[in-house]
Design an enzyme around this catalytic site. Structure first.
Site, PDB file in Angstrom:
ATOM      1  N   CYS A 146       0.833  -1.211   0.000  1.00  0.00           N
ATOM      2  CA  CYS A 146       0.000   0.000   0.000  1.00  0.00           C
ATOM      3  C   CYS A 146       0.864   1.255   0.000  1.00  0.00           C
ATOM      4  O   CYS A 146       1.416   1.639   1.038  1.00  0.00           O
ATOM      5  CB  CYS A 146      -0.917  -0.011   1.221  1.00  0.00           C
ATOM      6  SG  CYS A 146      -1.962   1.444   1.342  1.00  0.00           S
ATOM      7  N   CYS A 149      -0.585   4.080   2.193  1.00  0.00           N
ATOM      8  CA  CYS A 149      -0.353   3.904   3.646  1.00  0.00           C
ATOM      9  C   CYS A 149       1.112   4.163   4.018  1.00  0.00           C
ATOM     10  O   CYS A 149       1.390   4.752   5.060  1.00  0.00           O
ATOM     11  CB  CYS A 149      -0.701   2.485   4.091  1.00  0.00           C
ATOM     12  SG  CYS A 149      -2.170   1.781   3.355  1.00  0.00           S
ATOM     13  N   ASP A 150       2.037   3.680   3.201  1.00  0.00           N
ATOM     14  CA  ASP A 150       3.441   3.635   3.624  1.00  0.00           C
ATOM     15  C   ASP A 150       4.392   4.542   2.827  1.00  0.00           C
ATOM     16  O   ASP A 150       5.564   4.668   3.192  1.00  0.00           O
ATOM     17  CB  ASP A 150       3.962   2.179   3.507  1.00  0.00           C
ATOM     18  CG  ASP A 150       3.163   1.235   4.384  1.00  0.00           C
ATOM     19  OD1 ASP A 150       2.689   1.669   5.446  1.00  0.00           O
ATOM     20  OD2 ASP A 150       2.985   0.063   4.001  1.00  0.00           O
TER      21      ASP A 150
END
Ligand code: NAP
Length: 324
Positions: A146, A149-150
């Site tokens: 992701c 997300c990261d």
């Protein structure tokens, strides 16, 4: 002393929808507007891919694009507005109810059972693992599925993206906001991704493509330090150093909980017809968990509308309230 009488009444929904992605939420909007008693079971352990998409720019009506989290929030608000109930629970199984007659489906979650005349499976799909050495061990230590997300953890770092589809291309482009360099590694000599994404990848100075190559191993002891790659044409192995590896090599449908109830194809996708009917009466399927040739937010929404319409017809037939 009077004995307290155990409440044996069973509360029955008209439709239970499993999954809170674009297809499930659209089904919820349509089912609630059709005044079906609607419950949406929102998975705890998996979330919609749309939710972690930075910008959806092919959904009509949003020329500037819309953030996936924002879009799902709007869908949810709309479903609640029309009366859908939401419960956050992972579904364990679905089976014909043992209660009174078999036209009722029983949906089991952790400590509870729900009953419904119809069920719509909208459980989506999750990203597939590459299945190479180092992937599991270094998950969260440089390996990610992701970028939204990261991605921010990789400011000014070098990252590798594996895959050649829409997700790999989109996520690689998202990573250009943070990373110093993005190396896309694809097993063919051309990308599967839609052409507008290809154009952006090719013209972005931060992106580089390694063609005809597969990642065999993710290197590093406690954090990602590189990937070992085989060039399939030259039959040569090289190491590419990097700080992060983002893997986008396709999807696996979230359908294991229905594998004994309805027909799935060899990859685990639910087989449903154009009205979203599955192999069992009263069970419908829509969105990414369904066998289809196109998986987009807009097609998931279309599926969801059909599934709710079919569920309504099914419920009305059983109740004798169908408009004929
Ligand atoms: P996908 O379309 O199935 O693409 C997966 C990619 O990974 C392919 O390029 C495939 O190579 C490669 N791959 C598969 N297994 C591999 C392996 N073991 N090693 C190396 N490479 C491997 O999956 P996706 O990109 O996640 O997209 C899923 C669906 O969502 C698609 O229908 C897509 O169109 C849709 N989607 C749409 C958008 C959008 O419209 N903006 C965004 C994201 C996703 P091959 O090409 O050789 O098969």
């Amino acid at each position: 002393m009077t004995k307290s009488k155990k409440d044996t009444s069973v509360f029955i929904y008209d439709v239970i929808i499993i999954g809170a992605g674009p297809s499930g939420l659209t089904a919820a909007i349509y089912a609630s507007r059709a005044r079906l008693k609607t419950l949406l079971l929102e998975g705890l352990s998996v979330s919609s891919q749309a939710l972690v998409t930075d910008k959806i720019e092919n959904y009509p009506g949003f020329p500037e694009g819309i953030n996936g989290f924002e879009m799902i929030g709007k869908f949810k608000k709309q479903a609640k507005l029309f009366g859908t109930e939401f419960v956050a629970e992972d579904v364990n199984t679905i089976h014909p109810s043992k209660w009174q007659d078999t036209n009722i489906w029983q949906v089991d979650v952790k400590d509870k059972t729900y009953h419904s005349i119809s069920v719509i499976i909208a459980s989506g799909a999750q990203f597939r693992a590459l299945g190479v050495e180092g992937e599991k061990r270094l998950l969260g230590r440089g390996v990610s599925y992701c970028a939204v997300c990261d991605g921010a953890f990789f400011k000014d770092k070098n990252v590798v993206v594996v895959g050649g589809g829409d997700t790999a291309a989109e996520e690689a482009l998202f990573l250009t906001r943070f990373a110093k360099k993005i190396t896309l590694i694809h097993r063919r000599d051309r990308l599967r991704a839609t052409r507008i994404l290809q154009e952006r990848i090719f013209s972005n100075k931060k992106t580089d493509i390694v063609w005809n190559s597969v990642v065999n191993e993710i290197l590093g002891e406690t954090k990602v330090q590189g990937v070992r790659v085989t060039d399939l044409k030259a039959k040569k192995e090289t190491d590419i150093s990097c700080d992060g590896v983002f893997i986008f090599v396709g999807l696996v449908p979230n359908t294991s909980f229905v594998k004994d109830i309805i027909k799935l194809d060899k990859d685990g996708y639910v087989i449903a017809d154009s009205k979203m009917k599955t192999s069992r009466d009263g069970i419908f399927a829509c969105g990414d968990c369904r066998q289809t040739i196109l998986r987009q937010v807009v097609t998931a929404c279309g599926d969801g509308a059909f599934a709710a319409f079919s569920a309504q017809q099914y419920v009305d037939e059983l109740k004798g309230t169908a408009y004929k």
